[in-house]
Design a protein around this motif. Sequence first.
Motif, PDB file in Angstrom:
ATOM      1  N   ARG A 109      32.723  33.840   1.237  1.00 25.22           N
ATOM      2  CA  ARG A 109      33.524  32.646   1.342  1.00 25.22           C
ATOM      3  C   ARG A 109      34.316  32.940   2.802  1.00 25.22           C
ATOM      4  O   ARG A 109      34.473  31.855   3.535  1.00 25.22           O
ATOM      5  CB  ARG A 109      34.619  32.343   0.149  1.00 25.22           C
ATOM      6  N   ILE A 110      34.845  33.930   2.896  1.00 25.46           N
ATOM      7  CA  ILE A 110      35.383  34.462   4.104  1.00 25.46           C
ATOM      8  C   ILE A 110      34.495  34.110   5.184  1.00 25.46           C
ATOM      9  O   ILE A 110      34.745  33.629   6.172  1.00 25.46           O
ATOM     10  CB  ILE A 110      36.030  35.757   4.063  1.00 25.46           C
ATOM     11  N   ARG A 111      33.142  34.626   5.204  1.00 22.01           N
ATOM     12  CA  ARG A 111      32.095  34.498   6.230  1.00 22.01           C
ATOM     13  C   ARG A 111      31.920  33.070   6.592  1.00 22.01           C
ATOM     14  O   ARG A 111      31.898  32.743   7.685  1.00 22.01           O
ATOM     15  CB  ARG A 111      30.904  35.319   5.766  1.00 22.01           C
ATOM     16  N   GLU A 112      31.763  32.370   5.608  1.00 19.60           N
ATOM     17  CA  GLU A 112      31.495  30.849   5.652  1.00 19.60           C
ATOM     18  C   GLU A 112      32.547  30.239   6.637  1.00 19.60           C
ATOM     19  O   GLU A 112      32.358  29.443   7.445  1.00 19.60           O
ATOM     20  CB  GLU A 112      31.332  30.185   4.488  1.00 19.60           C
ATOM     21  N   ARG A 113      34.009  30.507   5.996  1.00 18.34           N
ATOM     22  CA  ARG A 113      34.901  29.895   6.629  1.00 18.34           C
ATOM     23  C   ARG A 113      35.196  30.286   8.309  1.00 18.34           C
ATOM     24  O   ARG A 113      35.291  29.663   8.985  1.00 18.34           O
ATOM     25  CB  ARG A 113      36.141  30.491   5.905  1.00 18.34           C
ATOM     26  N   ILE A 139      34.610  29.481  13.898  1.00 16.74           N
ATOM     27  CA  ILE A 139      33.940  29.514  15.147  1.00 16.74           C
ATOM     28  C   ILE A 139      32.951  28.232  15.680  1.00 16.74           C
ATOM     29  O   ILE A 139      33.261  28.020  16.819  1.00 16.74           O
ATOM     30  CB  ILE A 139      33.018  30.633  15.276  1.00 16.74           C
ATOM     31  N   LEU A 140      32.207  27.627  14.784  1.00 18.76           N
ATOM     32  CA  LEU A 140      31.312  26.358  15.094  1.00 18.76           C
ATOM     33  C   LEU A 140      32.196  25.618  15.669  1.00 18.76           C
ATOM     34  O   LEU A 140      31.808  24.807  16.794  1.00 18.76           O
ATOM     35  CB  LEU A 140      30.460  26.246  13.995  1.00 18.76           C
ATOM     36  N   ARG A 141      33.287  25.176  15.039  1.00 16.91           N
ATOM     37  CA  ARG A 141      34.013  23.923  15.382  1.00 16.91           C
ATOM     38  C   ARG A 141      34.887  24.205  16.673  1.00 16.91           C
ATOM     39  O   ARG A 141      34.591  23.286  17.708  1.00 16.91           O
ATOM     40  CB  ARG A 141      34.889  23.635  14.315  1.00 16.91           C
ATOM     41  N   ALA A 142      35.147  25.173  16.945  1.00 12.67           N
ATOM     42  CA  ALA A 142      35.554  25.711  18.074  1.00 12.67           C
ATOM     43  C   ALA A 142      34.890  25.586  19.473  1.00 12.67           C
ATOM     44  O   ALA A 142      35.187  25.108  20.324  1.00 12.67           O
ATOM     45  CB  ALA A 142      36.518  27.168  18.125  1.00 12.67           C
ATOM     46  N   ALA A 143      33.674  26.301  19.127  1.00 15.84           N
ATOM     47  CA  ALA A 143      32.671  26.196  19.873  1.00 15.84           C
ATOM     48  C   ALA A 143      32.219  24.804  20.389  1.00 15.84           C
ATOM     49  O   ALA A 143      31.776  24.577  21.573  1.00 15.84           O
ATOM     50  CB  ALA A 143      31.364  26.879  19.625  1.00 15.84           C
ATOM     51  N   TYR A 186      30.641  37.500  18.205  1.00 17.96           N
ATOM     52  CA  TYR A 186      29.404  38.059  18.357  1.00 17.96           C
ATOM     53  C   TYR A 186      28.752  38.725  16.951  1.00 17.96           C
ATOM     54  O   TYR A 186      27.567  38.736  16.807  1.00 17.96           O
ATOM     55  CB  TYR A 186      29.374  39.358  19.178  1.00 17.96           C
ATOM     56  N   TYR A 187      29.799  38.742  16.041  1.00 15.49           N
ATOM     57  CA  TYR A 187      29.332  39.455  14.715  1.00 15.49           C
ATOM     58  C   TYR A 187      28.597  38.281  13.934  1.00 15.49           C
ATOM     59  O   TYR A 187      27.534  38.543  13.537  1.00 15.49           O
ATOM     60  CB  TYR A 187      30.515  39.896  13.779  1.00 15.49           C
ATOM     61  N   TYR A 188      29.155  37.125  14.135  1.00 18.32           N
ATOM     62  CA  TYR A 188      28.742  36.154  13.192  1.00 18.32           C
ATOM     63  C   TYR A 188      27.506  35.305  14.135  1.00 18.32           C
ATOM     64  O   TYR A 188      26.419  34.664  13.485  1.00 18.32           O
ATOM     65  CB  TYR A 188      29.506  35.099  12.959  1.00 18.32           C
ATOM     66  N   PHE A 189      27.483  35.288  15.395  1.00 17.69           N
ATOM     67  CA  PHE A 189      26.368  34.647  16.047  1.00 17.69           C
ATOM     68  C   PHE A 189      25.626  35.556  17.320  1.00 17.69           C
ATOM     69  O   PHE A 189      24.801  34.914  17.741  1.00 17.69           O
ATOM     70  CB  PHE A 189      27.159  33.344  17.065  1.00 17.69           C
TER      71      PHE A 189
END
Length: 216
Positions: free
Chosen positions: A3-7, A12-16, A45-48
Amino acid sequence: MSRIRERNRALILRAASEEFADKGFAACKTSDIAAKAGVPKPNVYYYFKSKENLYREVLESIIEPLLQASAPFNKPGKPADVLRAYIRSKIRISRELPSASKVFASEIMHGAPQLSAEQTSQLNTQAKHNIACLQGWIDQGLMAKVDPHHLMFSIWAATQTYADFDWQISTVTGKASLDEADYEAAAQTIIRMVIKGCEIAEDPAQSSEQVKLNVQ
């Protein structure tokens, strides 16, 4: 943990989306994206993995809604109903995903260098299908003999402008931002121009849209 990962990914995706829309890919920094998302820079970098991957994810986030907007064309339906649903879906995308819409528009204007061959094929195939539907209705005498390609391009432009030129629209209307009534008026206006301009017959029940528009 998931859940934390998805959040975090969503933040990050919205900010990007907002940073890429405001500054473009080249000028955008991952540190600015992290700051806007409220996460440490290493998390990006961890997520994307890279800025390039993140940019592609932003594009992916808008491509699926764009394809889904064409769903009315993918099943039997009356021209007025199909076009009404399609236009409303496109306006909704401009309202709910304005930054990602701007990123997509910029990508297209630059020759779509980051779109994958599969994404390009999906978008082109769907667009050709939609245009073929319009031509079919023209051949059946259900709408005026307009150029179906340019009709589709006009709908794209009319709906996309509410994302790409939101600042100009807000400035002209004297509002800090558009509200639900503005987007509803936009949808009704575009629908009316397309349906009346293409001489498409409507069911009497749909006349309520025109009445609402005239009252505003």
